[in-house]
Design a protein around this motif. Structure first.
Motif, PDB file in Angstrom:
ATOM      1  N   LEU A  50     -49.850  20.992  38.658  1.00 48.15           N
ATOM      2  CA  LEU A  50     -50.543  20.107  37.732  1.00 48.15           C
ATOM      3  C   LEU A  50     -50.760  18.726  38.343  1.00 48.15           C
ATOM      4  CD1 LEU A  50     -51.693  19.811  34.872  1.00 48.15           C
ATOM      5  CD2 LEU A  50     -49.415  19.112  34.103  1.00 48.15           C
ATOM      6  N   GLY A  51     -49.874  18.335  39.237  1.00 51.00           N
ATOM      7  CA  GLY A  51     -49.987  17.030  39.870  1.00 51.00           C
ATOM      8  C   GLY A  51     -50.067  17.130  41.377  1.00 51.00           C
ATOM      9  N   LEU A  52     -49.883  15.998  42.027  1.00 52.08           N
ATOM     10  CA  LEU A  52     -49.974  15.904  43.483  1.00 52.08           C
ATOM     11  C   LEU A  52     -49.161  16.987  44.188  1.00 52.08           C
ATOM     12  CD1 LEU A  52     -50.838  14.029  45.960  1.00 52.08           C
ATOM     13  CD2 LEU A  52     -48.527  13.090  45.755  1.00 52.08           C
ATOM     14  N   HIS A  53     -49.760  17.592  45.193  1.00 51.86           N
ATOM     15  CA  HIS A  53     -49.063  18.579  46.029  1.00 51.86           C
ATOM     16  C   HIS A  53     -49.488  18.332  47.470  1.00 51.86           C
ATOM     17  CE1 HIS A  53     -47.175  22.624  46.767  1.00 51.86           C
ATOM     18  NE2 HIS A  53     -47.932  22.523  47.842  1.00 51.86           N
ATOM     19  N   VAL A  54     -48.548  17.857  48.284  1.00 51.18           N
ATOM     20  CA  VAL A  54     -48.790  17.608  49.706  1.00 51.18           C
ATOM     21  C   VAL A  54     -47.934  18.566  50.507  1.00 51.18           C
ATOM     22  CG1 VAL A  54     -48.669  15.939  51.596  1.00 51.18           C
ATOM     23  CG2 VAL A  54     -49.283  15.170  49.286  1.00 51.18           C
ATOM     24  N   GLN A  55     -48.553  19.286  51.414  1.00 45.45           N
ATOM     25  CA  GLN A  55     -47.867  20.313  52.192  1.00 45.45           C
ATOM     26  C   GLN A  55     -48.214  20.133  53.666  1.00 45.45           C
ATOM     27  OE1 GLN A  55     -47.934  24.143  50.185  1.00 45.45           O
ATOM     28  NE2 GLN A  55     -47.991  25.204  52.150  1.00 45.45           N
ATOM     29  N   VAL A  90     -43.428  10.830  41.758  1.00 45.13           N
ATOM     30  CA  VAL A  90     -43.620  11.714  42.911  1.00 45.13           C
ATOM     31  C   VAL A  90     -42.324  11.777  43.713  1.00 45.13           C
ATOM     32  CG1 VAL A  90     -44.868  12.027  45.089  1.00 45.13           C
ATOM     33  CG2 VAL A  90     -46.081  11.157  43.069  1.00 45.13           C
ATOM     34  N   PHE A  91     -41.917  12.990  44.034  1.00 44.03           N
ATOM     35  CA  PHE A  91     -40.825  13.193  44.990  1.00 44.03           C
ATOM     36  C   PHE A  91     -41.462  13.505  46.330  1.00 44.03           C
ATOM     37  CE2 PHE A  91     -38.038  16.472  47.080  1.00 44.03           C
ATOM     38  CZ  PHE A  91     -37.138  15.549  47.600  1.00 44.03           C
ATOM     39  N   TRP A  92     -41.104  12.733  47.354  1.00 39.49           N
ATOM     40  CA  TRP A  92     -41.752  12.873  48.661  1.00 39.49           C
ATOM     41  C   TRP A  92     -40.733  12.937  49.793  1.00 39.49           C
ATOM     42  CZ3 TRP A  92     -40.433   8.824  51.780  1.00 39.49           C
ATOM     43  CH2 TRP A  92     -40.067   7.615  51.157  1.00 39.49           C
ATOM     44  N   VAL A  93     -41.154  13.567  50.877  1.00 40.34           N
ATOM     45  CA  VAL A  93     -40.333  13.671  52.090  1.00 40.34           C
ATOM     46  C   VAL A  93     -41.204  13.281  53.273  1.00 40.34           C
ATOM     47  CG1 VAL A  93     -39.014  15.205  53.587  1.00 40.34           C
ATOM     48  CG2 VAL A  93     -38.938  15.526  51.098  1.00 40.34           C
ATOM     49  N   ARG A  94     -40.702  12.378  54.093  1.00 36.13           N
ATOM     50  CA  ARG A  94     -41.416  11.973  55.313  1.00 36.13           C
ATOM     51  C   ARG A  94     -40.400  11.829  56.429  1.00 36.13           C
ATOM     52  NH1 ARG A  94     -44.390   6.237  55.622  1.00 36.13           N
ATOM     53  NH2 ARG A  94     -42.194   5.625  55.622  1.00 36.13           N
ATOM     54  N   GLY A  95     -40.433  12.779  57.367  1.00 37.02           N
ATOM     55  CA  GLY A  95     -39.464  12.758  58.454  1.00 37.02           C
ATOM     56  C   GLY A  95     -38.042  12.867  57.918  1.00 37.02           C
ATOM     57  N   LYS A  96     -37.214  11.875  58.241  1.00 41.84           N
ATOM     58  CA  LYS A  96     -35.818  11.877  57.813  1.00 41.84           C
ATOM     59  C   LYS A  96     -35.612  11.119  56.502  1.00 41.84           C
ATOM     60  CE  LYS A  96     -34.016  12.200  62.540  1.00 41.84           C
ATOM     61  NZ  LYS A  96     -33.129  11.579  63.555  1.00 41.84           N
ATOM     62  N   ALA A 121     -48.313   8.623  53.312  1.00 39.59           N
ATOM     63  CA  ALA A 121     -48.655   9.762  54.178  1.00 39.59           C
ATOM     64  C   ALA A 121     -47.432  10.644  54.420  1.00 39.59           C
ATOM     65  CB  ALA A 121     -49.232   9.280  55.505  1.00 39.59           C
ATOM     66  N   PRO A 122     -46.861  11.251  53.352  1.00 37.51           N
ATOM     67  CA  PRO A 122     -45.658  12.070  53.507  1.00 37.51           C
ATOM     68  C   PRO A 122     -45.956  13.418  54.140  1.00 37.51           C
ATOM     69  CG  PRO A 122     -46.448  12.243  51.271  1.00 37.51           C
ATOM     70  CD  PRO A 122     -47.336  11.236  51.955  1.00 37.51           C
ATOM     71  N   ASP A 123     -44.898  14.078  54.593  1.00 41.22           N
ATOM     72  CA  ASP A 123     -45.019  15.448  55.074  1.00 41.22           C
ATOM     73  C   ASP A 123     -45.157  16.411  53.898  1.00 41.22           C
ATOM     74  OD1 ASP A 123     -44.619  14.623  57.784  1.00 41.22           O
ATOM     75  OD2 ASP A 123     -42.462  14.499  57.369  1.00 41.22           O
ATOM     76  N   PHE A 124     -44.355  16.159  52.862  1.00 41.46           N
ATOM     77  CA  PHE A 124     -44.368  16.986  51.659  1.00 41.46           C
ATOM     78  C   PHE A 124     -44.202  16.080  50.444  1.00 41.46           C
ATOM     79  CE2 PHE A 124     -42.477  19.547  55.057  1.00 41.46           C
ATOM     80  CZ  PHE A 124     -43.276  20.685  55.028  1.00 41.46           C
ATOM     81  N   ALA A 125     -44.867  16.428  49.340  1.00 37.65           N
ATOM     82  CA  ALA A 125     -44.716  15.644  48.113  1.00 37.65           C
ATOM     83  C   ALA A 125     -45.170  16.455  46.914  1.00 37.65           C
ATOM     84  CB  ALA A 125     -45.514  14.345  48.198  1.00 37.65           C
ATOM     85  N   SER A 126     -44.504  16.252  45.780  1.00 41.24           N
ATOM     86  CA  SER A 126     -44.929  16.880  44.534  1.00 41.24           C
ATOM     87  C   SER A 126     -44.762  15.885  43.396  1.00 41.24           C
ATOM     88  CB  SER A 126     -44.141  18.162  44.248  1.00 41.24           C
ATOM     89  OG  SER A 126     -42.764  17.895  44.080  1.00 41.24           O
ATOM     90  N   GLN A 127     -45.693  15.929  42.459  1.00 43.18           N
ATOM     91  CA  GLN A 127     -45.693  15.030  41.312  1.00 43.18           C
ATOM     92  C   GLN A 127     -45.233  15.779  40.070  1.00 43.18           C
ATOM     93  OE1 GLN A 127     -49.584  13.711  40.205  1.00 43.18           O
ATOM     94  NE2 GLN A 127     -48.881  12.007  38.949  1.00 43.18           N
TER      95      GLN A 127
END
Length: 237
Positions: free
Chosen positions: A86-91, A115-121, A137-143
Motif C-alpha cells: 500500500l505504501g513505499l516499497h524499495v528493493q 518508513v522503515f529503511w535500511v541503507r548499508g549498516k 536512497a536506501p537499499d530497502f524500505a517499506s512504508q
C-alpha cells in the motif's frame, strides 16, 4: 513496564540475529533482533517470474533453490488488492511502489505514519514526510502506519486502556542501531504495544506493520500462517 526475558532461540557466531520471547505488562511478545551490516536483512515482494511470493513458505522455497537459508521473516506491512504494497516499497535500491501520501483510510493513514529503511549498516524509522526530505536512497524500505513511537513520544492518537485489542506486529530501531521486530502473542492495544517498544525494548522510534494476520518465522518457531502477503522482511544466510 516489567520485562522478563524468557528464552534465547537463535544466535550464531556468523550472525548477530537473536530471537527471544519477552513478557511485559502481562503480555507475551516474540522479538527478533537484527544487526544491520551483520545480518543480511532484505525486503522481498516478487520472484523471478514477476509474481508476488505471497507466503513465507514460497520465499523460503525460492531461497533454498538458490542455496540460501531463511533465518527470519515477517510481513512488511499493510497491502492493497493484488498483493501490492500500500505504501513505499524499495528493493535493492529500486523504488517499486512510491511513497503513499494518503491522509485517510484505516491504520495506514492514522498520521503520522512512517518508513522503515535500511541503507548499508544503518537502519531507521522516519516519519513519511521527513523521510522524503532526507533523500536517503536506501537499499530497502517499506512504508506503513501508524508510527508507534516517534522520538520517544507515543503516537498522540493512542489511548491507555483502549479496548481495541488485536494481535499486532511492528519494527523499531533502538539504542546502538539494533533493529527489533516484535509481534504480540495475544491481543494488545496500540498504546501498550507502543509502550513496549519504547520502554521494554528501548526503541525511541517504532513503526506498526500489521495486525491479526501478521506472522513471524524462524527455523525454531516455524510459520503457522498460510495467509498471503505482499512485502516480506527477511534475514537470509
Amino acid at each position: 513496564m516489567r520485562l522478563l526475558l524468557l528464552s534465547l532461540l537463535l544466535t550464531t557466531s556468523a550472525h548477530a540475529l537473536q530471537s527471544t520471547e519477552v513478557k511485559a505488562g502481562g503480555q507475551l511478545y516474540a522479538v527478533v533482533t537484527v544487526q544491520p551490516g551483520q545480518d543480511a536483512l532484505r525486503l522481498s515482494w516478487k520472484g523471478l517470474d514477476g509474481q508476488p511470493y505471497g507466503t513465507v513458505a514460497a520465499l523460503k522455497s525460492a531461497l533454498a533453490k538458490q542455496g540460501k537459508t531463511l533465518l527470519f521473516a515477517t510481513n512488511s506491512g499493510i497491502y492493497a488488492p493484488g498483493l501490492r504494497p500500500l505504501g513505499l516499497h524499495v528493493q535493492r535500491g529500486e523504488t517499486l511502489v512510491p511513497l503513499n501520501r494518503a491522509r485517510s483510510g484505516g491504520n495506514f493513514a492514522l498520521l503520522p505514519n512512517g518508513v522503515f529503511w535500511v541503507r548499508g549498516k544503518q537502519a531507521g524509522v522516519s516519519e513519511s514526510r521527513a523521510y522524503e526530505r532526507l533523500n536517503l536512497a536506501p537499499d530497502f524500505a517499506s512504508q506503513s502506519g501508524p508510527l508507534l513511537v516517534q522520538g520517544g513520544r507515543i503516537h498522540p492518537s493512542f489511548t491507555a486502556g483502549s479496548s481495541s485489542l488485536k494481535l499486532r506486529s511492528g519494527v523499531g530501531v533502538c539504542a546502538g542501531g539494533a533493529v527489533k521486530f516484535a509481534v504480540s502473542e495475544g491481543a494488545v492495544n496500540f498504546y501498550d504495544f507502543a509502550k513496549f517498544f519504547r520502554d521494554a525494548l528501548g526503541c525511541p522510534d517504532a513503526l506498526y506493520l500489521d495486525g491479526s494476520i501478521s506472522t513471524f518465522y524462524t527455523p525454531e518457531r516455524g510459520d503457522s500462517q498460510l495467509i498471503a502477503y505482499a512485502g516480506i522482511w527477511a534475514v537470509v544466510k
